[in-house]
Write a protein that holds these residues in place. Sequence first.
Motif, PDB file in Angstrom:
ATOM      1  N   GLY A   1     106.408 -35.821 103.697  1.00  0.00           N
ATOM      2  CA  GLY A   1     106.236 -34.804 104.720  1.00  0.00           C
ATOM      3  C   GLY A   1     107.527 -34.084 104.989  1.00  0.00           C
ATOM      4  N   TYR A   2     107.486 -33.207 105.965  1.00  0.00           N
ATOM      5  CA  TYR A   2     108.653 -32.449 106.381  1.00  0.00           C
ATOM      6  C   TYR A   2     108.925 -32.770 107.842  1.00  0.00           C
ATOM      7  CZ  TYR A   2     107.922 -30.054 101.995  1.00  0.00           C
ATOM      8  OH  TYR A   2     107.790 -29.780 100.670  1.00  0.00           O
ATOM      9  N   GLU A   3     109.972 -32.171 108.375  1.00  0.00           N
ATOM     10  CA  GLU A   3     110.329 -32.462 109.763  1.00  0.00           C
ATOM     11  C   GLU A   3     109.137 -32.284 110.693  1.00  0.00           C
ATOM     12  OE1 GLU A   3     112.853 -29.424 109.337  1.00  0.00           O
ATOM     13  OE2 GLU A   3     114.302 -30.606 108.202  1.00  0.00           O
TER      14      GLU A   3
ATOM     15  N   GLU B   1      93.688 -29.794  96.598  1.00  0.00           N
ATOM     16  CA  GLU B   1      93.600 -28.389  96.988  1.00  0.00           C
ATOM     17  C   GLU B   1      94.957 -27.870  97.464  1.00  0.00           C
ATOM     18  OE1 GLU B   1      91.839 -30.402 100.783  1.00  0.00           O
ATOM     19  OE2 GLU B   1      91.935 -30.857  98.657  1.00  0.00           O
ATOM     20  N   ASN B   2      95.019 -26.580  97.748  1.00  0.00           N
ATOM     21  CA  ASN B   2      96.262 -25.961  98.207  1.00  0.00           C
ATOM     22  C   ASN B   2      96.764 -26.651  99.457  1.00  0.00           C
ATOM     23  OD1 ASN B   2      94.926 -22.766  97.320  1.00  0.00           O
ATOM     24  ND2 ASN B   2      96.440 -23.933  96.211  1.00  0.00           N
ATOM     25  N   GLY B   3      98.040 -26.936  99.465  1.00  0.00           N
ATOM     26  CA  GLY B   3      98.635 -27.521 100.659  1.00  0.00           C
ATOM     27  C   GLY B   3      98.432 -29.012 100.797  1.00  0.00           C
ATOM     28  N   SER B   4      97.850 -29.644  99.763  1.00  0.00           N
ATOM     29  CA  SER B   4      97.613 -31.085  99.886  1.00  0.00           C
ATOM     30  C   SER B   4      98.879 -31.898  99.638  1.00  0.00           C
ATOM     31  CB  SER B   4      96.506 -31.509  98.924  1.00  0.00           C
ATOM     32  OG  SER B   4      96.823 -31.101  97.622  1.00  0.00           O
ATOM     33  N   GLY B   5      99.904 -31.267  99.121  1.00  0.00           N
ATOM     34  CA  GLY B   5     101.181 -31.973  98.970  1.00  0.00           C
ATOM     35  C   GLY B   5     101.558 -32.303  97.535  1.00  0.00           C
ATOM     36  N   LYS B   6     100.956 -31.596  96.567  1.00  0.00           N
ATOM     37  CA  LYS B   6     101.240 -31.887  95.155  1.00  0.00           C
ATOM     38  C   LYS B   6     102.691 -31.546  94.802  1.00  0.00           C
ATOM     39  CE  LYS B   6      98.047 -29.031  93.818  1.00  0.00           C
ATOM     40  NZ  LYS B   6      97.689 -28.510  95.146  1.00  0.00           N
ATOM     41  N   SER B   7     103.104 -30.344  95.194  1.00  0.00           N
ATOM     42  CA  SER B   7     104.477 -29.947  94.869  1.00  0.00           C
ATOM     43  C   SER B   7     105.481 -30.829  95.580  1.00  0.00           C
ATOM     44  CB  SER B   7     104.711 -28.489  95.264  1.00  0.00           C
ATOM     45  OG  SER B   7     103.795 -27.664  94.606  1.00  0.00           O
ATOM     46  N   THR B   8     105.147 -31.188  96.812  1.00  0.00           N
ATOM     47  CA  THR B   8     106.028 -32.078  97.573  1.00  0.00           C
ATOM     48  C   THR B   8     106.169 -33.408  96.845  1.00  0.00           C
ATOM     49  OG1 THR B   8     105.110 -31.046  99.544  1.00  0.00           O
ATOM     50  CG2 THR B   8     106.441 -33.004  99.868  1.00  0.00           C
ATOM     51  N   LEU B   9     105.055 -33.901  96.313  1.00  0.00           N
ATOM     52  CA  LEU B   9     105.089 -35.174  95.589  1.00  0.00           C
ATOM     53  C   LEU B   9     105.975 -35.059  94.347  1.00  0.00           C
ATOM     54  CD1 LEU B   9     104.178 -38.033  94.923  1.00  0.00           C
ATOM     55  CD2 LEU B   9     102.114 -37.088  93.885  1.00  0.00           C
TER      56      LEU B   9
ATOM     57  N   PRO C   1     109.434 -25.912  88.046  1.00  0.00           N
ATOM     58  CA  PRO C   1     109.052 -25.760  89.452  1.00  0.00           C
ATOM     59  C   PRO C   1     107.871 -24.803  89.575  1.00  0.00           C
ATOM     60  CG  PRO C   1     111.294 -24.937  89.045  1.00  0.00           C
ATOM     61  CD  PRO C   1     110.697 -25.263  87.729  1.00  0.00           C
ATOM     62  N   GLN C   2     107.136 -24.938  90.673  1.00  0.00           N
ATOM     63  CA  GLN C   2     106.021 -24.014  90.898  1.00  0.00           C
ATOM     64  C   GLN C   2     106.543 -22.625  91.203  1.00  0.00           C
ATOM     65  OE1 GLN C   2     103.453 -25.039  94.176  1.00  0.00           O
ATOM     66  NE2 GLN C   2     101.872 -23.630  93.510  1.00  0.00           N
ATOM     67  N   GLN C   3     107.575 -22.602  92.026  1.00  0.00           N
ATOM     68  CA  GLN C   3     108.165 -21.322  92.373  1.00  0.00           C
ATOM     69  C   GLN C   3     109.658 -21.448  92.228  1.00  0.00           C
ATOM     70  OE1 GLN C   3     106.881 -20.871  96.348  1.00  0.00           O
ATOM     71  NE2 GLN C   3     105.347 -19.332  95.833  1.00  0.00           N
TER      72      GLN C   3
ATOM     73  N   THR D   1      97.901 -29.466  88.393  1.00  0.00           N
ATOM     74  CA  THR D   1      97.063 -28.376  87.909  1.00  0.00           C
ATOM     75  C   THR D   1      95.835 -28.210  88.797  1.00  0.00           C
ATOM     76  OG1 THR D   1      95.791 -27.548  86.034  1.00  0.00           O
ATOM     77  CG2 THR D   1      95.874 -29.920  86.308  1.00  0.00           C
ATOM     78  N   HIS D   2      95.277 -27.018  88.783  1.00  0.00           N
ATOM     79  CA  HIS D   2      94.012 -26.783  89.478  1.00  0.00           C
ATOM     80  C   HIS D   2      92.861 -26.737  88.480  1.00  0.00           C
ATOM     81  CE1 HIS D   2      95.632 -26.212  93.440  1.00  0.00           C
ATOM     82  NE2 HIS D   2      96.540 -25.372  92.974  1.00  0.00           N
ATOM     83  N   ASP D   3      93.211 -26.900  87.198  1.00  0.00           N
ATOM     84  CA  ASP D   3      92.214 -26.779  86.146  1.00  0.00           C
ATOM     85  C   ASP D   3      91.683 -28.173  85.801  1.00  0.00           C
ATOM     86  OD1 ASP D   3      90.785 -26.397  83.866  1.00  0.00           O
ATOM     87  OD2 ASP D   3      92.296 -25.158  82.866  1.00  0.00           O
TER      88      ASP D   3
HETATM   89  N1  LIG Z   1     109.943 -26.572 102.953  1.00  0.00           N
HETATM   90  C1  LIG Z   1     108.900 -26.942 103.716  1.00  0.00           C
HETATM   91  N2  LIG Z   1     109.075 -27.162 105.040  1.00  0.00           N
HETATM   92  C2  LIG Z   1     108.047 -27.541 105.813  1.00  0.00           C
HETATM   93  N3  LIG Z   1     106.800 -27.712 105.363  1.00  0.00           N
HETATM   94  C3  LIG Z   1     106.547 -27.508 104.065  1.00  0.00           C
HETATM   95  C4  LIG Z   1     107.600 -27.105 103.168  1.00  0.00           C
HETATM   96  N4  LIG Z   1     107.067 -26.970 101.924  1.00  0.00           N
HETATM   97  C5  LIG Z   1     105.768 -27.266 102.051  1.00  0.00           C
HETATM   98  N5  LIG Z   1     105.454 -27.586 103.320  1.00  0.00           N
HETATM   99  C6  LIG Z   1     104.128 -27.988 103.810  1.00  0.00           C
HETATM  100  O1  LIG Z   1     103.720 -29.130 103.101  1.00  0.00           O
HETATM  101  C7  LIG Z   1     102.369 -29.033 102.753  1.00  0.00           C
HETATM  102  C8  LIG Z   1     102.195 -29.308 101.271  1.00  0.00           C
HETATM  103  O2  LIG Z   1     102.862 -28.324 100.510  1.00  0.00           O
HETATM  104  P1  LIG Z   1     102.881 -28.381  98.933  1.00  0.00           P
HETATM  105  O3  LIG Z   1     103.698 -27.234  98.472  1.00  0.00           O
HETATM  106  O4  LIG Z   1     103.302 -29.727  98.488  1.00  0.00           O
HETATM  107  O5  LIG Z   1     101.366 -28.145  98.589  1.00  0.00           O
HETATM  108  P2  LIG Z   1     100.671 -28.061  97.161  1.00  0.00           P
HETATM  109  O6  LIG Z   1      99.709 -29.175  97.085  1.00  0.00           O
HETATM  110  O7  LIG Z   1     101.687 -27.989  96.086  1.00  0.00           O
HETATM  111  O8  LIG Z   1      99.877 -26.701  97.292  1.00  0.00           O
HETATM  112  P3  LIG Z   1      99.601 -25.563  96.184  1.00  0.00           P
HETATM  113  O9  LIG Z   1      98.359 -25.931  95.473  1.00  0.00           O
HETATM  114  O10 LIG Z   1      99.394 -24.333  97.006  1.00  0.00           O
HETATM  115  O11 LIG Z   1     100.793 -25.470  95.311  1.00  0.00           O
HETATM  116  C9  LIG Z   1     101.902 -27.657 103.185  1.00  0.00           C
HETATM  117  O12 LIG Z   1     101.110 -27.815 104.331  1.00  0.00           O
HETATM  118  C10 LIG Z   1     103.132 -26.905 103.532  1.00  0.00           C
HETATM  119  O13 LIG Z   1     102.913 -26.124 104.671  1.00  0.00           O
END
Ligand SMILES: Nc1ncnc2c1ncn2[C@@H]1O[C@H](COP(=O)(O)OP(=O)(O)OP(=O)(O)O)[C@@H](O)[C@H]1O
Lengths: 233, 284
Positions: A12-14, A37-45, A73-75, A188-190
């Motif tokens: 998570g984040y702060e 799905e979007n925002g589920s935390g994949k990139s964070t993981l 990276p994704q972005q 991936t979303h595929d």
């Molecule tokens: N730098 C950040 N600071 C605070 N919150 C963040 C930050 N980056 C992502 N988040 C939050 O963490 C959650 C997960 O983000 P993440 O980018 O991991 O999603 P994702 O699964 O990769 O989505 P997507 O399919 O759109 O790439 C989101 O709700 C986002 O708002």
Amino acid sequence: MAQITCIDATLGYEDGVVTEGLSFTVETGDCLCILGENGSGKSTLVKALLGLKPVLRGKIERDPALTGIGYLPQQTVVQRDFPASVREIVRSGCLARMGLRPFYSAEDKALADRTMEQLGIASLAGHCYRDLSGGQQQRVLLARALCATRSMLLLDEPVTGLDPKAQIDLYELIAKLNRDGITIIMVTHDVNAAVRYASHILHIGGGKQRFFGTVDAYKESSIGKAFLAEGGA
Amino acid sequence: MNGLQTLVDYFVNYPFVRYAFAVGLLIALCASLLGVTLVLKRFSFIGDGLSHVAFGAMAVAAVTGLTNRMAIVLPVTLLSAVLLLRTGKNTKIKGDAAVAMISVGALAIGYMLMNLFPTSANISGDVCSTLFGSTSILTLQKSDVAVCVVMAAIVLTVFVLFYHQIFAVTFDESFCSAIGVRANVYNLVIAVITAIIIVLAMNLVGSLLISALIIFPALSAMRVFKSFLSVIICSSVISVVCAAVGIVLSILFSTPVGSTIVTADIVVFLGFWITSVIIGRTRV
Ligand SMILES: Nc1ncnc2c1ncn2[C@@H]1O[C@H](COP(=O)(O)OP(=O)(O)OP(=O)(O)O)[C@@H](O)[C@H]1O
Ligand SMILES: [Mg+2]
């Protein structure tokens, strides 16, 4: 031996927890696809697996011997005016094994050239990165990731922006790397590509881990069936 | 060619002119190399902040009557450089706000100290020369030159040795960390050599104009060139040429050295800007 072990990790984040209860292992030679799905935390993981982001609770253990990791990276937020040629960027993938040598070896340069050839960007080598199209930029970053890859490759939505042919080529390339013994972790979303190329699936959603296991087990699971029915329609 | 004659005479007869050239060109070279990275990392403000810190430290050194001012100025500036780069990333205070706080604070305290404990009768003259560079570049001793040459050599060596790392960390820091390049270490390296350059450059152009020395050549080169290497090379050429022209003109017309160099940089920037507009037009 496990290259990465994730034990009940919370990410998570702060401002809050994104996902919790992540427990899985990645063995040498696996191809793990991360779904959600979007925002589920994949990139964070993915960032946490790379050590770019600390876990809030739990643990992510990485084999200390694990080096030669490639990352897409994704972005990539690149400053608008950044002067960098495609060649300079792709070669920077070789940086990790340069040690204290102040220049790239002939081998590194050859690897960079070969990779650019493979991804169809050899003719762009001298171009400025910021003047390229989105798909071309994605290929450049892929080439850079491949140059860094010796034992493991993490890809965050690698086919974004690629044309259909390039997507198929990329999946085949990833499958080939995997056959050569490189561990792959791919977001991936595929779903169809995921069940086709992966050995394991990690599905996250609703703030927790929904599934982890082999592809075959995923196809049999209720969440897998539901997701495949949607995505494969 | 009367001016040229005078110049050659100066150069041959007065060692201080040769010293000024050596020091001026070296500092300009170092500043421009780092400038590209600092501008791209959005650290261009750091030059400003650090130079004010160096000004404050200079005032403290002057007030305490230290003969070796470098002994205070360099460590304080180094420390602030490291701290600023940290705050820029981690804390809640935004980087630019932190820099503004520190730089304005250091400036105010430095100026106050100079007024409270005046070391000479001409305070505003002192302040002015610390801010805008004194003619002290024309009064350099051999030892000053030696210090400068050593420092510049360190900066250049570090830059060449870690050129690829500096590029990669500038372009994409998280990728570097991900593949196992220690980005923090290289950020620290960048901070340290930035601090060294700023302390050096204070002699040449003074603390207010240091940013100009760092930023203008980089911005000019970025207008026209499109790869990192070509931008680095171009900006160092611009910077060295401008420094040389600036020093020559300031000797010939007895203008302040620092402002003359910066003016030359500005003129070149305008030239490159116009060029880029024209190139852009014809290409479309
Ligand atoms: N730098 C950040 N600071 C605070 N919150 C963040 C930050 N980056 C992502 N988040 C939050 O963490 C959650 C997960 O983000 P993440 O980018 O991991 O999603 P994702 O699964 O990769 O989505 P997507 O399919 O759109 O790439 C989101 O709700 C986002 O708002
Ligand atoms: Mg994502």
